[in-house]
Design a protein around this motif. Sequence first.
Motif, PDB file in Angstrom:
ATOM      1  N   LEU A   4      41.730  47.560  38.369  1.00 42.18           N
ATOM      2  CA  LEU A   4      41.798  47.371  39.848  1.00 42.18           C
ATOM      3  C   LEU A   4      40.678  46.539  40.372  1.00 42.18           C
ATOM      4  O   LEU A   4      39.397  46.591  39.597  1.00 42.18           O
ATOM      5  N   THR A   5      40.598  45.945  41.440  1.00 38.85           N
ATOM      6  CA  THR A   5      39.696  45.229  42.225  1.00 38.85           C
ATOM      7  C   THR A   5      38.858  46.275  42.822  1.00 38.85           C
ATOM      8  O   THR A   5      39.135  47.519  43.080  1.00 38.85           O
ATOM      9  N   ILE A   6      37.752  45.866  43.144  1.00 39.71           N
ATOM     10  CA  ILE A   6      36.653  46.754  43.656  1.00 39.71           C
ATOM     11  C   ILE A   6      37.178  47.128  45.169  1.00 39.71           C
ATOM     12  O   ILE A   6      36.968  48.422  45.554  1.00 39.71           O
ATOM     13  N   GLY A   7      37.935  46.314  45.575  1.00 41.32           N
ATOM     14  CA  GLY A   7      38.738  47.148  47.046  1.00 41.32           C
ATOM     15  C   GLY A   7      39.779  47.907  46.929  1.00 41.32           C
ATOM     16  O   GLY A   7      39.645  48.708  47.651  1.00 41.32           O
ATOM     17  N   LYS A   8      40.414  47.756  45.964  1.00 41.84           N
ATOM     18  CA  LYS A   8      41.659  48.757  45.465  1.00 41.84           C
ATOM     19  C   LYS A   8      40.777  50.032  45.184  1.00 41.84           C
ATOM     20  O   LYS A   8      41.349  51.166  45.549  1.00 41.84           O
ATOM     21  N   VAL A   9      39.738  49.975  44.188  1.00 35.81           N
ATOM     22  CA  VAL A   9      39.092  51.143  43.969  1.00 35.81           C
ATOM     23  C   VAL A   9      38.547  51.767  45.040  1.00 35.81           C
ATOM     24  O   VAL A   9      38.760  53.016  45.355  1.00 35.81           O
ATOM     25  N   ALA A  10      37.701  51.086  45.948  1.00 34.68           N
ATOM     26  CA  ALA A  10      37.231  51.771  47.302  1.00 34.68           C
ATOM     27  C   ALA A  10      38.335  52.487  48.136  1.00 34.68           C
ATOM     28  O   ALA A  10      38.171  53.608  48.431  1.00 34.68           O
ATOM     29  N   ALA A  31      30.059  49.971  34.400  1.00 31.45           N
ATOM     30  CA  ALA A  31      29.949  48.849  34.897  1.00 31.45           C
ATOM     31  C   ALA A  31      31.253  48.140  34.321  1.00 31.45           C
ATOM     32  O   ALA A  31      31.607  48.200  33.170  1.00 31.45           O
ATOM     33  N   PRO A  32      32.147  47.483  35.031  1.00 33.61           N
ATOM     34  CA  PRO A  32      33.474  46.976  34.699  1.00 33.61           C
ATOM     35  C   PRO A  32      33.287  45.740  33.973  1.00 33.61           C
ATOM     36  O   PRO A  32      32.425  44.945  34.144  1.00 33.61           O
ATOM     37  N   SER A  33      34.424  45.444  33.359  1.00 34.93           N
ATOM     38  CA  SER A  33      34.588  44.163  33.004  1.00 34.93           C
ATOM     39  C   SER A  33      34.816  43.073  33.892  1.00 34.93           C
ATOM     40  O   SER A  33      35.206  43.473  35.165  1.00 34.93           O
ATOM     41  N   ARG A  34      34.775  41.766  33.647  1.00 35.53           N
ATOM     42  CA  ARG A  34      34.934  40.716  34.782  1.00 35.53           C
ATOM     43  C   ARG A  34      36.161  39.917  34.511  1.00 35.53           C
ATOM     44  O   ARG A  34      36.307  39.417  33.194  1.00 35.53           O
ATOM     45  N   SER A  35      36.769  39.559  35.352  1.00 36.22           N
ATOM     46  CA  SER A  35      37.866  38.611  35.039  1.00 36.22           C
ATOM     47  C   SER A  35      37.199  37.098  34.850  1.00 36.22           C
ATOM     48  O   SER A  35      35.985  36.949  34.965  1.00 36.22           O
ATOM     49  N   SER A  37      37.411  34.785  36.571  1.00 36.45           N
ATOM     50  CA  SER A  37      37.041  34.199  37.622  1.00 36.45           C
ATOM     51  C   SER A  37      35.879  34.776  38.207  1.00 36.45           C
ATOM     52  O   SER A  37      35.275  34.678  39.481  1.00 36.45           O
ATOM     53  N   GLY A  38      35.374  35.835  37.688  1.00 41.88           N
ATOM     54  CA  GLY A  38      34.263  36.570  37.775  1.00 41.88           C
ATOM     55  C   GLY A  38      34.348  37.829  38.639  1.00 41.88           C
ATOM     56  O   GLY A  38      33.561  38.714  39.069  1.00 41.88           O
ATOM     57  N   TYR A  39      35.605  38.499  38.918  1.00 40.38           N
ATOM     58  CA  TYR A  39      35.991  39.362  39.763  1.00 40.38           C
ATOM     59  C   TYR A  39      35.683  40.776  38.802  1.00 40.38           C
ATOM     60  O   TYR A  39      36.140  40.698  37.588  1.00 40.38           O
ATOM     61  N   ARG A  40      35.378  41.595  39.510  1.00 41.98           N
ATOM     62  CA  ARG A  40      35.159  42.851  38.682  1.00 41.98           C
ATOM     63  C   ARG A  40      36.524  43.508  38.456  1.00 41.98           C
ATOM     64  O   ARG A  40      37.500  43.613  39.353  1.00 41.98           O
ATOM     65  N   GLN A  41      36.898  44.259  37.264  1.00 43.44           N
ATOM     66  CA  GLN A  41      38.135  44.673  36.946  1.00 43.44           C
ATOM     67  C   GLN A  41      37.751  46.120  36.415  1.00 43.44           C
ATOM     68  O   GLN A  41      37.452  46.394  35.453  1.00 43.44           O
ATOM     69  N   TYR A  42      38.051  47.063  37.337  1.00 44.72           N
ATOM     70  CA  TYR A  42      37.893  48.363  37.089  1.00 44.72           C
ATOM     71  C   TYR A  42      39.041  49.179  36.437  1.00 44.72           C
ATOM     72  O   TYR A  42      40.188  49.113  36.891  1.00 44.72           O
ATOM     73  N   PRO A  43      38.923  50.245  35.506  1.00 42.38           N
ATOM     74  CA  PRO A  43      39.659  50.802  35.014  1.00 42.38           C
ATOM     75  C   PRO A  43      40.311  51.847  36.198  1.00 42.38           C
ATOM     76  O   PRO A  43      39.621  52.405  36.792  1.00 42.38           O
TER      77      PRO A  43
END
Length: 136
Positions: A4-10, A31-35, A37-43
């Motif tokens: 999930l992106t940070i926005g979806k998690v939020a 701390a999430p992994s990054r795509s 392109s640098g976007y956070r990718q949260y489980p």
Amino acid sequence: MQTLTIGKVARRAGVGVETVRFYEREGLITAPSRSVSGYRQYPEQTVARIRFVRRAKALGFSLREVRELLSLRVDPERSSAEVKARAQAKIADIEQRIRTLRRMKKTLVELTDACDGCGAMRDCPILDALETHEMD
């Protein structure tokens, strides 16, 4: 595994993006992994963890205490008695704060009852009491 992106998690957790970042900085979520392109990718389990933090905070637990509860949650060797003891300690803390707030209210009621709201500021019993009396 879906991320999930940070926005979806939020949105799913009912917090703002800055809260997610703050919890990450504080070590409350991993701390999430990054795509690429640098976007956070949260489980997906990050949402449940943030909800846990929110609920614990709503019950009066500090971030330090929440961190301790989370560490108990992931340690299979620990007993639920430890969690119960922490909850009972929190209840005692809340009861003490309630007693303190009641004393504060009682004193303020007495001070406001002593003031008729008229007259010069130099004769204000509330200000006089704050300046000259020891408060409980």
